[in-house]
Design an enzyme around this catalytic site. Structure first.
Site, mmCIF file in Angstrom:
data_model
loop_
_atom_site.group_PDB
_atom_site.id
_atom_site.type_symbol
_atom_site.label_atom_id
_atom_site.label_comp_id
_atom_site.label_asym_id
_atom_site.label_seq_id
_atom_site.Cartn_x
_atom_site.Cartn_y
_atom_site.Cartn_z
ATOM 1 N N SER A 1 3.127 -4.284 0.352
ATOM 2 C CA SER A 1 2.458 -3.359 1.262
ATOM 3 C C SER A 1 2.264 -4.006 2.619
ATOM 4 O O SER A 1 2.116 -5.230 2.723
ATOM 5 C CB SER A 1 1.086 -2.952 0.706
ATOM 6 O OG SER A 1 0.341 -2.212 1.654
ATOM 7 N N TYR B 1 -7.330 -4.690 -2.683
ATOM 8 C CA TYR B 1 -5.953 -4.216 -2.760
ATOM 9 C C TYR B 1 -5.041 -5.052 -1.857
ATOM 10 O O TYR B 1 -3.959 -5.489 -2.278
ATOM 11 C CB TYR B 1 -5.912 -2.744 -2.346
ATOM 12 C CG TYR B 1 -4.540 -2.125 -2.254
ATOM 13 C CD1 TYR B 1 -3.892 -1.650 -3.395
ATOM 14 C CD2 TYR B 1 -3.913 -1.971 -1.020
ATOM 15 C CE1 TYR B 1 -2.640 -1.053 -3.308
ATOM 16 C CE2 TYR B 1 -2.657 -1.375 -0.930
ATOM 17 C CZ TYR B 1 -2.030 -0.913 -2.069
ATOM 18 O OH TYR B 1 -0.789 -0.334 -1.981
#
Length: 293
Positions: free
Chosen positions: A186, A199
């Protein structure tokens, strides 16, 4: 001729977008995500291969499954919850419409034995494993760092990095020279995110895991790479973010919008196919903007 698109045109989450509970389902999203159902055209880049895609019921995972099938691969799709059964069935329909076999398995990547059982079933029913796409993910927006619960941190890490390790361990005995592992990282793992701290930490871990495993498996001819998406319009977004955040999601990209899942799939095809035979340990950022600020 390939479809021509205006890069500024895409999903526009707005005031009518309804929140969902995790893990979220595609059929409740407005606007509906584009997984390449009507746009992706294959040319045999993965002919005769068997691929596993975790989190393949919707979002990026579904787009990858469709693209892989149209490139000639049989696809095994892993997903988490009963509420995703319908989405998973839709993924299977598109894979089979491409003339390929599709195996569905509901399981939890946080549990090593379930990962092993899934892989063994794939090998038995589809004849082997050539490509692993680690894509299952968990996130939950939390604006106040001190409010991050032990339970949330545990779930985020066990899903996003423990699960990737468990799946890679399970497929490793079945891989051979030319096989590939593609992890979903990500942009948050490249530059952080103040509302997704746990995250982001796991995505940074995935990036380093990718580089380390690439080095470890290089002598065996197994490539390990990652795709680092920017904002992508998937069920995870309305299921894990505030309504205000969803309304503004992706507007800070150069195109002023989030990506459609279909716009990520070609990166996974590249890293899974022989086109990337000299690429390993790479983090391929598909973000719609610069990856650092």
């Amino acid at each position: 001729m390939p479809e021509k698109r205006d890069p500024t045109k895409g999903p526009e989450p707005g005031k009518d977008t309804q929140p969902q509970s995790f893990p979220g389902v595609g059929e409740r999203m407005d606007p509906e995500p584009d997984h390449g159902e009507r746009s992706y055209r294959g040319c045999g880049k993965l002919d005769g291969l068997v691929a596993i895609v975790t989190g393949g019921d919707s979002g990026i995972g579904r787009a990858v499954a469709i693209a892989f099938a149209r490139e000639g691969a049989d696809v095994a799709v892993g997903y988490l919850a009963d509420k995703e059964d319908r989405d998973a069935g839709e993924t299977k329909r598109w894979v089979e419409e491409a003339g390929r076999r599709c195996l569905l398995q509901k399981f939890d990547v946080r549990r090593k034995k379930e990962c092993e059982a899934f892989v063994e079933r794939v090998v038995k029913e589809l004849g082997g494993v050539d490509v692993l796409v680690n894509n299952a993910a968990y996130q939950m927006e939390q604006k106040e760092f001190v409010d991050l619960s032990e339970e949330q941190v545990e779930r985020t890490f066990r899903t996003n990095i423990f699960g990737y390790i468990f799946m890679a361990q399970a497929v490793k005995p079945h891989l051979k020279a030319g096989s590939a592992i593609v992890n979903t990282g990500s942009v948050t793992g490249l530059r952080g995110n103040p509302g997704l701290i746990d995250y982001s930490a796991t995505k940074g871990a995935i990036h380093v895991f990718t580089k380390s495993l690439a080095h470890n498996l290089a002598d065996e001819g197994i490539r390990v790479n990652a795709v680092a998406p920017g904002p992508v319009w998937t069920p995870l977004i309305p299921a894990t973010m505030s309504h205000d955040h969803v309304e503004e999601f992706g507007k800070d990209s150069y195109w002023g919008r989030p990506a459609q899942p279909a716009e990520l799939a070609p990166a996974y095809v590249f890293l899974a196919s022989a086109d990337s035979r000299f690429v390993t340990g790479e983090i391929l950022a598909v973000t719609g903007e610069l990856t650092t600020r």
